[in-house]
Design an enzyme around this catalytic site. Structure first.
Site, PDB file in Angstrom:
ATOM      1  N   LEU A 154     -13.777   5.882  -4.938  1.00  0.00           N
ATOM      2  CA  LEU A 154     -13.227   6.810  -5.535  1.00  0.00           C
ATOM      3  C   LEU A 154     -12.949   8.009  -4.647  1.00  0.00           C
ATOM      4  CD1 LEU A 154     -14.099   6.272  -9.220  1.00  0.00           C
ATOM      5  CD2 LEU A 154     -12.119   5.404  -8.312  1.00  0.00           C
ATOM      6  N   GLY A 155     -14.083   8.438  -4.069  1.00  0.00           N
ATOM      7  CA  GLY A 155     -14.141   9.589  -3.213  1.00  0.00           C
ATOM      8  C   GLY A 155     -15.477   9.952  -2.539  1.00  0.00           C
ATOM      9  N   ARG A 156     -15.608  10.906  -1.826  1.00  0.00           N
ATOM     10  CA  ARG A 156     -16.624  11.105  -1.042  1.00  0.00           C
ATOM     11  C   ARG A 156     -17.040  12.508  -1.135  1.00  0.00           C
ATOM     12  NH1 ARG A 156     -18.686   7.560   2.828  1.00  0.00           N
ATOM     13  NH2 ARG A 156     -17.596   5.718   2.995  1.00  0.00           N
ATOM     14  N   GLY A 157     -18.197  12.929  -1.279  1.00  0.00           N
ATOM     15  CA  GLY A 157     -18.661  14.377  -1.374  1.00  0.00           C
ATOM     16  C   GLY A 157     -19.730  14.535  -0.199  1.00  0.00           C
ATOM     17  N   MET A 168     -22.774  14.934  -0.456  1.00  0.00           N
ATOM     18  CA  MET A 168     -24.214  14.320  -0.900  1.00  0.00           C
ATOM     19  C   MET A 168     -24.192  12.720  -1.127  1.00  0.00           C
ATOM     20  SD  MET A 168     -26.651  16.516  -0.913  1.00  0.00           S
ATOM     21  CE  MET A 168     -27.856  15.761  -1.931  1.00  0.00           C
ATOM     22  N   ASP A 227     -20.730  24.360 -11.141  1.00  0.00           N
ATOM     23  CA  ASP A 227     -19.952  24.105  -9.930  1.00  0.00           C
ATOM     24  C   ASP A 227     -18.389  23.667 -10.501  1.00  0.00           C
ATOM     25  OD1 ASP A 227     -19.194  23.730  -7.269  1.00  0.00           O
ATOM     26  OD2 ASP A 227     -19.791  21.673  -7.174  1.00  0.00           O
ATOM     27  N   VAL A 242     -18.808   8.344  -4.405  1.00  0.00           N
ATOM     28  CA  VAL A 242     -18.482   7.875  -5.718  1.00  0.00           C
ATOM     29  C   VAL A 242     -17.681   6.344  -5.733  1.00  0.00           C
ATOM     30  CG1 VAL A 242     -17.514   8.673  -7.899  1.00  0.00           C
ATOM     31  CG2 VAL A 242     -18.224  10.075  -6.507  1.00  0.00           C
TER      32      VAL A 242
END
Length: 576
Positions: free
Chosen positions: A13-16, A18, A134, A21
């Site tokens: 779904l996505g990258r952050g 840390m 956040d 996802v």
């Protein structure tokens, strides 16, 4: 990665900063979940990693108590090796961040709806003692039905504390509140500040605080006021600026008491100008969620004391040695009346010459100071080059003043005789203190239409939004609205002349189970995203619940969901 625990990974779904996802499927109950991964290996100290793991478990348990339609639910947490996994509710829709980057941004009604839902979710969490820390467009998910859900509750809190200790700064800098920048304890008003930054960005297309370098951005957040929003979007009114400036106040005490109160005021300011339109987003890019920093290279500004590097000090100009003070004047003997008249005439004749002399001395002193400054400026800047500073500092020098000239002898006048005070019987009687005048209180509620009763007096009743005239002092207020809990409030006039109430909807939970599992759920004929078994929240009331599964007959039943209660429905196709 194909599988995490019992969950089968479907996609990314996505990258952050840390971790990643994932979208995954729970084969036991057929539920789609989102799995957020956190790399514990980013912390090199083993004791820090263990402390982070323990705190992640505690925070996930705390965030798990948040049961609100506007908050993404946390189901579970696990660890394998150097990775921690948080299993959360899957939202079938993009984050607000992607919505803003699309060619067709949301219209103004959709924007206000997102603001209202987000504010209600934040206020609910704040009442539970949980601050997000956040809030940003990437952490507000927009479901395909238009509902908004806040994600990453609890995770943001633990990461903010842990990453600060590890030498990194948590939070997207553009959305951080001044108290977060300074590292002081925060409460829900920090989330309100971040929500105000998002509102400013959605209405104007630009963030209120923008800079090319992180220290400059942090300084602006703590010290500088944002540009007036109507300068970026001419369709906005001055009322919108007033509301945004209050929510973006540097001091938390100057902001609104709750996020819903801020959004109520913002919506009313926008509604007063029916021609307003949101502006498309600008080209400024978001800074990363976690910005790795060297503690020795970035100075975080604080109110007391300010740790940012001070501006360059002005070059001190050499001061001319002070002139010796004039000798003390010896008082002349008492002159005769004729001599006194002659002295006054001579003093009048001498004044033009004295004034002219003072002007000449002042001009000469000023020219001297300028000449010395020019000489030093050429010498200094010619050899070193002009230093670059973000702001120009104007140095104002006062022209040198000549010593005062001895004044002409003055004629001693006898002191005036004091006027005798009138006898007590003739003195005017003191005026009585003014009686407190009645003042007005303005009451708003979200949603509007609530019935407000003041001081349990049926004659002091109105439907929000409304105004009531009350005497100064302490008062009680109770607001009621069908489908919402009674909201009491104590206030004092004239200090609290505007009251904003957030009505909390009566909510309950419904558990739906089937055997076999994986059935579709319908509430009043509308499909739910969950599959059985599922537990979800609904406003208190009566509902017609149905379940369907391919190859099996549809099952339906009526259920009453009570405020704060849990209703349970179960179907077994093998027994019915």
């Amino acid at each position: 990665m194909q599988q995490i625990g019992r969950y089968q990974v479907v996609g990314e779904l996505g990258r952050g900063a840390m971790g990643v996802v994932y979208r995954a499927q729970d084969p036991a109950i057929g539920r789609t979940v989102a799995i957020k991964t956190i790399r514990l290996s980013d912390l090199t100290d083993p004791s820090e990693r263990e402390r982070l793991r323990e705190r992640l478990i505690r925070e996930a348990q705390s965030a798990g108590i948040l049961s609100h339609p506007g908050i993404v639910t946390i189901y579970d947490i696990a660890q394998e090796g150097e990775m921690a996994f948080i299993f959360m509710e899957f939202v079938n829709g993009p984050p607000l961040e992607k919505v803003l980057l699309s060619d067709t941004p949301p219209d103004r009604d959709a924007i206000l709806s997102i603001f209202r839902q987000t504010a209600a979710a934040l206020d609910y969490a704040h009442k539970k003692g949980i601050v997000h820390r956040d809030i940003k467009p990437a952490n507000i998910m927009i479901h395909e039905d238009g509902s908004a859900k806040v994600t990453d509750f609890g995770v943001a809190k633990i990461l903010s504390q842990q990453m600060t200790q590890a030498g990194a700064m948590m939070g997207t800098p553009s959305y951080m509140s001044p108290e977060q920048v300074q590292g002081v304890p925060v409460d829900g008003r920090a989330d309100q500040f971040a929500l105000a930054v998002i509102a400013f960005e959605l209405l104007t297309g630009e963030k209120p605080f923008v800079a090319d370098y992180l220290p400059t951005l942090l300084y602006k957040i703590v010290r500088e006021e944002p540009v007036a929003p109507q300068r970026l979007n001419p369709t906005l009114s001055d009322d919108v600026e007033t509301v945004l400036r209050k929510a973006l106040s540097k001091s938390p005490d100057e902001r609104y008491p709750a996020c819903a109160a801020f959004i109520d005021a913002l919506e009313q300011a926008c509604r007063r100008n029916p021609d307003w339109q949101p502006m498309p987003r600008g080209l400024s890019q978001n800074m990363p969620t976690v910005a790795a920093t060297d503690p020795g290279s970035v100075s975080i500004p604080r109110f007391e004391p300010v740790t940012l590097a001070p501006p360059p000090r002005p070059i001190p100009l050499p001061q001319a040695p002070p002139l010796p003070p004039p000798p003390p004047a010896v008082p002349p003997p008492e002159p005769s009346p004729v001599a006194r008249r002659r002295q006054r005439e001579e003093a009048v004749d001498a004044q033009p010459g004295q004034i002219q002399g003072r002007k000449i001395l002042a001009f000469a002193a000023t020219v001297g100071v300028i000449a010395i400054g020019a000489f030093l400026g050429v010498k200094y800047f010619g050899s070193r080059g002009a230093p670059v500073a973000e702001k120009e500092v104007a140095v104002v020098t006062q022209p040198a003043q000549p010593p005062p000239l001895a004044a002409a002898p003055q004629v001693q006048e006898p002191p005036p005789r004091p006027t005798p005070a009138p006898p007590p019987s003739e003195r005017p009687a003191p005026l009585p203190p003014p009686k407190p005048a009645a003042g007005g209180v303005q009451v708003f509620s979200s949603p509007p239409g609530a019935t407000v009763v003041i001081d349990n007096d049926s004659s002091l009743t109105c439907a929000t939004p409304c105004n009531l005239t009350l005497p100064p002092g302490r008062h009680t207020m109770v607001a009621s609205l069908d489908g919402y809990r009674r909201t009491p409030k104590i206030f004092t006039l004239p200090q609290e002349a505007t009251m904003s109430l957030t009505m909390e909807r009566m909510m309950g939970r419904l558990s739906v189970r089937t055997s076999p599992p994986g059935a579709s759920i319908y509430v009043n004929g509308e499909a739910r995203p969950e599959k059985t078994p599922a537990i979800f929240s609904l406003p208190a009331g009566k509902y017609r619940i149905g379940v369907t599964k391919e190859g099996l007959p549809k099952q339906e039943d009526d259920v009453l969901v009570r405020d704060g209660g849990l209703a349970d429905l179960e179907w077994n196709w093998g027994q019915r």
